[in-house]
Design a protein around this motif. Structure first.
Motif, PDB file in Angstrom:
ATOM      1  N   UNK A 243      38.658  46.123  40.310  1.00 54.22           N
ATOM      2  CA  UNK A 243      38.630  45.993  38.846  1.00 54.22           C
ATOM      3  C   UNK A 243      40.066  45.851  38.328  1.00 54.22           C
ATOM      4  N   UNK A 244      40.299  44.844  37.544  1.00 56.72           N
ATOM      5  CA  UNK A 244      41.640  44.572  37.052  1.00 56.72           C
ATOM      6  C   UNK A 244      42.378  43.537  37.874  1.00 56.72           C
ATOM      7  N   UNK A 245      41.957  43.341  39.132  1.00 56.93           N
ATOM      8  CA  UNK A 245      42.595  42.351  40.000  1.00 56.93           C
ATOM      9  C   UNK A 245      41.719  41.120  40.196  1.00 56.93           C
ATOM     10  N   UNK A 246      40.408  41.296  40.074  1.00 58.79           N
ATOM     11  CA  UNK A 246      39.465  40.191  40.244  1.00 58.79           C
ATOM     12  C   UNK A 246      38.667  40.032  38.951  1.00 58.79           C
ATOM     13  N   UNK A 247      38.663  38.830  38.419  1.00 56.08           N
ATOM     14  CA  UNK A 247      37.948  38.575  37.178  1.00 56.08           C
ATOM     15  C   UNK A 247      36.463  38.871  37.351  1.00 56.08           C
ATOM     16  N   UNK A 248      35.922  39.641  36.436  1.00 52.56           N
ATOM     17  CA  UNK A 248      34.502  39.965  36.458  1.00 52.56           C
ATOM     18  C   UNK A 248      34.151  41.220  37.220  1.00 52.56           C
ATOM     19  N   UNK A 249      35.080  41.755  38.009  1.00 54.43           N
ATOM     20  CA  UNK A 249      34.772  42.957  38.794  1.00 54.43           C
ATOM     21  C   UNK A 249      34.550  44.157  37.884  1.00 54.43           C
ATOM     22  N   UNK A 250      35.369  44.296  36.874  1.00 53.69           N
ATOM     23  CA  UNK A 250      35.310  45.479  36.014  1.00 53.69           C
ATOM     24  C   UNK A 250      33.981  45.597  35.277  1.00 53.69           C
ATOM     25  N   UNK A 251      33.419  44.467  34.838  1.00 51.56           N
ATOM     26  CA  UNK A 251      32.183  44.533  34.052  1.00 51.56           C
ATOM     27  C   UNK A 251      30.935  44.260  34.885  1.00 51.56           C
ATOM     28  N   UNK A 252      31.088  44.202  36.196  1.00 49.54           N
ATOM     29  CA  UNK A 252      29.937  43.980  37.058  1.00 49.54           C
ATOM     30  C   UNK A 252      29.495  42.544  37.157  1.00 49.54           C
ATOM     31  N   UNK A 253      30.314  41.628  36.635  1.00 54.31           N
ATOM     32  CA  UNK A 253      29.972  40.221  36.718  1.00 54.31           C
ATOM     33  C   UNK A 253      30.321  39.597  38.049  1.00 54.31           C
ATOM     34  N   UNK A 254      31.109  40.283  38.848  1.00 51.42           N
ATOM     35  CA  UNK A 254      31.504  39.781  40.168  1.00 51.42           C
ATOM     36  C   UNK A 254      31.278  40.864  41.217  1.00 51.42           C
ATOM     37  N   UNK A 255      30.879  40.431  42.389  1.00 55.58           N
ATOM     38  CA  UNK A 255      30.727  41.321  43.545  1.00 55.58           C
ATOM     39  C   UNK A 255      31.920  41.081  44.468  1.00 55.58           C
ATOM     40  N   UNK A 256      32.631  42.146  44.792  1.00 51.55           N
ATOM     41  CA  UNK A 256      33.829  42.025  45.631  1.00 51.55           C
ATOM     42  C   UNK A 256      33.620  42.831  46.905  1.00 51.55           C
ATOM     43  N   UNK A 257      33.737  42.167  48.051  1.00 52.22           N
ATOM     44  CA  UNK A 257      33.608  42.835  49.345  1.00 52.22           C
ATOM     45  C   UNK A 257      34.987  42.976  49.975  1.00 52.22           C
ATOM     46  N   UNK A 258      35.057  43.743  51.048  1.00 50.59           N
ATOM     47  CA  UNK A 258      36.334  43.946  51.733  1.00 50.59           C
ATOM     48  C   UNK A 258      36.281  43.304  53.114  1.00 50.59           C
ATOM     49  N   UNK A 259      37.337  42.566  53.432  1.00 53.11           N
ATOM     50  CA  UNK A 259      37.491  41.967  54.747  1.00 53.11           C
ATOM     51  C   UNK A 259      38.585  42.750  55.455  1.00 53.11           C
ATOM     52  N   UNK A 260      38.156  43.688  56.285  1.00 49.26           N
ATOM     53  CA  UNK A 260      39.084  44.569  56.974  1.00 49.26           C
ATOM     54  C   UNK A 260      39.315  44.025  58.376  1.00 49.26           C
ATOM     55  N   UNK A 261      40.543  43.790  58.700  1.00 47.15           N
ATOM     56  CA  UNK A 261      40.922  43.123  59.954  1.00 47.15           C
ATOM     57  C   UNK A 261      40.221  43.741  61.161  1.00 47.15           C
ATOM     58  N   UNK A 262      39.502  42.901  61.909  1.00 49.97           N
ATOM     59  CA  UNK A 262      38.863  43.341  63.133  1.00 49.97           C
ATOM     60  C   UNK A 262      37.496  43.966  62.951  1.00 49.97           C
TER      61      UNK A 262
END
Length: 324
Positions: free
Chosen positions: A94-113
């Protein structure tokens, strides 16, 4: 010092419990299992409207302006109901990806390995690796989704994929270490919620189920199991809440270890209390165990947490050969 929750924190937690009971009760969870749709965009949007993802953003930026302790309370509630989706990554983005804060975007994590959870539902990815964190969006994400290989998941509501394509440059974020630690703490809070929930499930079943004319909770072996479950959950709660206040890396590592243990072992003991019916698809106990196993390998594994604690102890006690 007063370590009790404030009235505002209790109201916040109660409000989230009420929201989740209405929007992701058992019937909705079971429906998600039947359809295979883990991330419900409607629920995601309602979480955003309730401030779940923007909780720690400053009010000037459209957030709620609260802190880690309050976030932990909300994630604990999410863990109780087995709410699926990349909650921690979206919250942290939230704050770094547009739409994350208001639930308009789904953000996943790509953790190395590691496999990526909920890759196909993601609008953006936070890529961790080499001590850096980057935001991947648009064509970079679509290419990763197109070439990713499905991986069998323990949890039916957490689809996994192995990324095979090269990762684009993306947009730099603050260092990966704070991001990873906060993700580990929020995941520990989910584990805590699951541990508390399986304790309640075991106690309820022990009261209701009768054998030889008595509730099985009257038998000493079952009493001991339930008591041990409660102790694990409360020890984990103390560690998670304390780490949320201090944000100390070693305390977060300890909290993740304790919460993982509580979630996994409590689910196992809950299965034992339920007996054979606990292993059936209709029972929810096995779902808590599968999710607990999966979360234990996310953000900060047991081996990584133990290493962090050992390094912290060595720093304090001069393990390099100096005076102890």
């Amino acid at each position: 010092m007063d370590f009790q929750l404030s009235d505002d924190q209790r109201v916040l937690r109660a409000g989230m419990r009420e929201l989740l009971a209405g929007r992701f009760g058992r019937d909705r969870m079971r429906a998600a299992l039947d359809t295979g749709v883990a991330v419900d965009r409607g629920v995601w949007g309602e979480l955003g409207a309730a401030g779940f993802f923007a909780l720690r953003l400053p009010e000037a930026d459209g957030g709620v302006g609260l802190g880690l302790p309050e976030s932990v309370l909300l994630f604990e509630e999410a863990g109780r109901v087995l709410l699926p989706g990349p909650l921690a990554a979206t919250h942290l983005a939230a704050g770094a990806v547009k739409g994350a804060a208001d639930g308009g975007a789904v953000v996943a994590v790509l953790d190395e390995g590691r496999p990526v959870a909920h890759l196909e539902a993601a609008d953006a990815l936070i890529a961790l690796g080499g001590g850096a964190a980057r935001v991947l969006e648009g064509d970079d994400v679509r290419e990763l989704v197109r070439t990713a290989r499905p991986v069998r998941s323990l949890d039916p509501l957490t689809p996994l994929h192995r990324v095979t394509a090269g990762i684009g440059d993306g947009t730099p974020m603050p260092g990966a270490a704070p991001f990873r630690l906060e993700g580990a703490l929020l995941t520990a809070a989910e584990q805590l919620g699951s541990a508390a929930r399986t304790t309640e499930m075991a106690v309820r079943h022990a009261r209701d189920r009768e054998q030889f004319g008595s509730p099985i909770g009257a038998f000493q072996a079952v009493k001991h199991l339930c008591a041990q479950m409660l102790v694990r959950a409360e020890v984990a709660r103390t560690a998670v809440y304390a780490a949320a206040v201090t944000a100390d890396p070693a305390e977060i590592a300890g909290a993740k270890l304790l919460a993982d243990e509580a979630a996994v072992r409590n689910a196992r003991d809950c299965l034992q209390v339920h007996g054979g019916m606990g292993f059936t698809w209709e029972a929810d106990v096995h779902l808590h165990l599968k999710r607990a196993w999966l979360r234990a390998g996310q953000w900060l594994t047991a081996a990584e947490a133990e290493e962090a604690l050992a390094e912290d102890l060595c720093g304090v006690h001069a393990c390099d050969g100096g005076d102890s």
